[in-house]
Design an enzyme around this catalytic site. Structure first.
Site, PDB file in Angstrom:
ATOM      1  N   SER A  16       0.846  -1.192   0.000  1.00 55.90           N
ATOM      2  CA  SER A  16       0.000   0.000   0.000  1.00 55.90           C
ATOM      3  C   SER A  16       0.881   1.241   0.000  1.00 55.90           C
ATOM      4  O   SER A  16       2.099   1.156   0.138  1.00 55.90           O
ATOM      5  CB  SER A  16      -0.929   0.019   1.228  1.00 55.90           C
ATOM      6  OG  SER A  16      -0.164   0.143   2.425  1.00 55.90           O
ATOM      7  N   TYR A 150       8.446   7.380  17.556  1.00 58.77           N
ATOM      8  CA  TYR A 150       8.550   7.342  16.094  1.00 58.77           C
ATOM      9  C   TYR A 150       9.672   8.261  15.614  1.00 58.77           C
ATOM     10  O   TYR A 150      10.495   7.879  14.781  1.00 58.77           O
ATOM     11  CB  TYR A 150       7.219   7.764  15.481  1.00 58.77           C
ATOM     12  CG  TYR A 150       7.211   7.855  13.972  1.00 58.77           C
ATOM     13  CD1 TYR A 150       7.459   6.731  13.182  1.00 58.77           C
ATOM     14  CD2 TYR A 150       6.930   9.062  13.325  1.00 58.77           C
ATOM     15  CE1 TYR A 150       7.440   6.820  11.790  1.00 58.77           C
ATOM     16  CE2 TYR A 150       6.909   9.160  11.949  1.00 58.77           C
ATOM     17  CZ  TYR A 150       7.163   8.036  11.188  1.00 58.77           C
ATOM     18  OH  TYR A 150       7.139   8.121   9.812  1.00 58.77           O
TER      19      TYR A 150
END
Length: 249
Positions: A16, A150
């Site tokens: 994706s 992150y």
């Protein structure tokens, strides 16, 4: 179009978003592509209408054995590797005081350990003058709330890529990173947020971008194509921001 004619490219996180858009772009430019993702069903759905010379390999980059199998399958099918695009990543959000060991492990295992181990497995098979690409992020350049782990993972990946650039100089292998800003990808749907929160987050990001919009996966794919091609033959060790100017102002 033949910027990558007969080149072999391995792409992780390619079922994706940026990975899939890049796979399509590389195939259109004549590459032989190994399309990898964590879920067989998603890979099958994503590639059912693709044209060109490609295979799919189910691999969770956080698992060492899956990285071994990914490279083994690639080499068994196509021989050596010309382009290794380490794109798989996750970005679950959590404020600093809510970070758990499980949260940390998920992010670092996929975003840092995965690319490092995949690179190690692939190195013996990457052709002289080949290319390694990382999908990084502008988050390690600025302080975005709730993305501490992150951001740390992407900072670690940037540091690793610099060392890799130096260590691979005897083989002429170029190492570069792409640092997207806000991009329209399924990643935002995997942050554990409601649709309302996603829309609010997206609106806030878009307002900060000098170009006033999100980027597209195809715009990142175009950058990956440039860095993988001979047009970037003297581009090495950089991180190129594709973010509409967000990191520059």
């Amino acid at each position: 179009m033949s910027k990558l004619k007969d080149k072999v490219a391995v792409i992780t996180g390619a079922n994706s978003g940026i990975g899939l858009a890049t796979a399509k772009r590389f195939l259109a430019e004549g590459a032989k592509v190994v399309i990898s993702g964590r879920r067989a069903s998603a890979l099958e759905e994503a590639t059912k209408d693709l044209e060109g010379d490609f295979i799919t390999v189910v691999a969770d980059v956080s698992k060492p054995e899956d990285n071994v199998n990914l490279i083994k399958s690639s080499v068994e099918k196509y021989g050596n590797i010309d382009v290794l695009f380490l794109n798989a990543g996750v970005a679950p959000m959590a404020p600093i005081d809510a970070v758990t060991e499980a949260h940390y492990d998920e992010v670092f295992n996929i975003n840092v350990k995965g690319p490092i181990l995949a690179t190690k497995e692939a190195l013996p098979y990457i052709n002289e003058g080949g290319t390694i690409l990382f999908t990084n992020s502008i988050v390690h350049q600025k302080g975005f709330d709730n993305l501490g782990v992150y951001s740390a993972s992407k900072g670690a990946l940037r540091a690793y890529s610099r060392v890799l650039t130096s260590e691979l100089k005897p083989r002429g292998i170029r190492v570069n990173s792409i640092a997207p800003g806000p991009i329209e990808t399924p990643l935002y749907n995997k942050m554990g947020l409601s649709e309302e929160q996603i829309n609010e987050l997206g609106s806030g990001f878009a307002q900060q971008v000098p170009l006033g919009r999100f980027g597209t996966s195809e715009e990142i794919a175009n950058t990956a194509l440039f860095l993988a091609s001979d047009e970037a033959s003297y581009v090495n060790g950089i991180e190129i921001e594709v973010d509409g100017g967000l990191s520059q102002v």
